[in-house]
Design a protein around this motif. Sequence first.
Motif, PDB file in Angstrom:
ATOM      1  N   HIS A  20     -75.661 -11.913  -8.165  1.00 16.07           N
ATOM      2  CA  HIS A  20     -76.664 -12.576  -8.706  1.00 16.07           C
ATOM      3  C   HIS A  20     -76.747 -12.175 -10.344  1.00 16.07           C
ATOM      4  N   THR A  23     -74.276 -14.794 -11.819  1.00 19.28           N
ATOM      5  CA  THR A  23     -74.945 -16.117 -11.847  1.00 19.28           C
ATOM      6  C   THR A  23     -76.195 -16.080 -12.828  1.00 19.28           C
ATOM      7  N   LYS A 116     -86.767 -18.465  -3.086  1.00 21.29           N
ATOM      8  CA  LYS A 116     -85.971 -18.403  -1.835  1.00 21.29           C
ATOM      9  C   LYS A 116     -84.819 -19.807  -1.524  1.00 21.29           C
ATOM     10  N   ASN A 117     -85.464 -20.940  -2.238  1.00 22.53           N
ATOM     11  CA  ASN A 117     -84.750 -22.086  -2.352  1.00 22.53           C
ATOM     12  C   ASN A 117     -83.676 -22.132  -3.486  1.00 22.53           C
ATOM     13  N   MET A 119     -80.475 -21.328  -5.786  1.00 22.38           N
ATOM     14  CA  MET A 119     -79.292 -21.107  -5.320  1.00 22.38           C
ATOM     15  C   MET A 119     -78.450 -20.563  -6.601  1.00 22.38           C
ATOM     16  N   PHE A 123     -72.449 -20.466  -6.598  1.00 21.18           N
ATOM     17  CA  PHE A 123     -72.527 -20.809  -5.078  1.00 21.18           C
ATOM     18  C   PHE A 123     -72.574 -22.121  -4.893  1.00 21.18           C
ATOM     19  N   LEU A 124     -73.420 -23.031  -5.729  1.00 17.54           N
ATOM     20  CA  LEU A 124     -73.446 -24.444  -5.452  1.00 17.54           C
ATOM     21  C   LEU A 124     -72.235 -25.244  -6.072  1.00 17.54           C
ATOM     22  N   ASP A 127     -69.933 -24.656  -2.895  1.00 15.68           N
ATOM     23  CA  ASP A 127     -70.560 -25.369  -1.849  1.00 15.68           C
ATOM     24  C   ASP A 127     -70.278 -26.762  -1.766  1.00 15.68           C
ATOM     25  N   VAL A 146     -80.311 -29.718  -6.323  1.00 17.03           N
ATOM     26  CA  VAL A 146     -80.594 -28.196  -5.669  1.00 17.03           C
ATOM     27  C   VAL A 146     -81.133 -27.616  -6.714  1.00 17.03           C
ATOM     28  N   LEU A 148     -82.016 -24.241  -8.736  1.00 17.70           N
ATOM     29  CA  LEU A 148     -80.890 -23.279  -9.338  1.00 17.70           C
ATOM     30  C   LEU A 148     -81.600 -21.791  -9.731  1.00 17.70           C
TER      31      LEU A 148
END
Length: 254
Positions: A20, A23, A116-117, A119, A123-124, A127, A146, A148
């Motif tokens: 974390h 990022t 919590k949604n 990302m 990581f994205l 993915d 998505v 972020l």
Amino acid sequence: MTGVSKGLNLSLADTILPQHISTTCQRFVRVSIAQDKHGNVFHGRNLDYSFFGCVLRNTSFISNFQSKGKVKYTGVTFAGQVGLLTAQQPNGVTITLDERDQGFLWENIFEAIFNKNAMPITFLIRDVISTEGMDFEHAVKTLSQVPLIADGYLIVGGVNVGEGAVVTRNRESTADVWNLTSDATKSPWFLVETNYDHWTTPPPSDDRRHPAEKALNKLTQEKLTAESLFNVLSIHPVLKQPNSVHNNHASEKS
């Protein structure tokens, strides 16, 4: 992350925290994506952390992610980091991350804790690049939608003419998608992203965009190769540290 914590004899919490932090702090990167007169797409980037440059250079590596003995995708990251800064799926798509000079670090941390949604951006990237059969169009769409933790630029390259874009991201939305021309004989045949929104003027103290654009225009589309793009990304003040350049069509043929 469980594997990293076991391999390094760390607690899972100690492994999760750097993901974390890295990022939310993001990276200082200069990126260029260009196509030659035949429509071959080249995607290059450099990484020039001023303070942590030496440390990160010594801990960065290229990973080959395999399944059943076959490489599914490759990525560039740092030891202990499970997300990817630069990623490439053979015959599919390339993605690089570029820091967007906007907002404050505490805002990124707040987003990581309370949304919590949202990302982590690295990581994205992993993915998307790990999705089998991923192509340019679907990569741009996913990277644009998505939520972020932090703002950023996601530079995407494909294997067909015109498949190059800079996705300028807000945390919850996309501010802009800047594309290469779909006609290889016309402009723009290159896109240069240097930590500032392309529709604004970079500050004189950190103007790397115009030197890069000047060098590319001097090079000309006819002379564009992986090596010549590498050289452009190596000139001062565009770069202070070593580069990485991918020929997307070379990946397609390999």
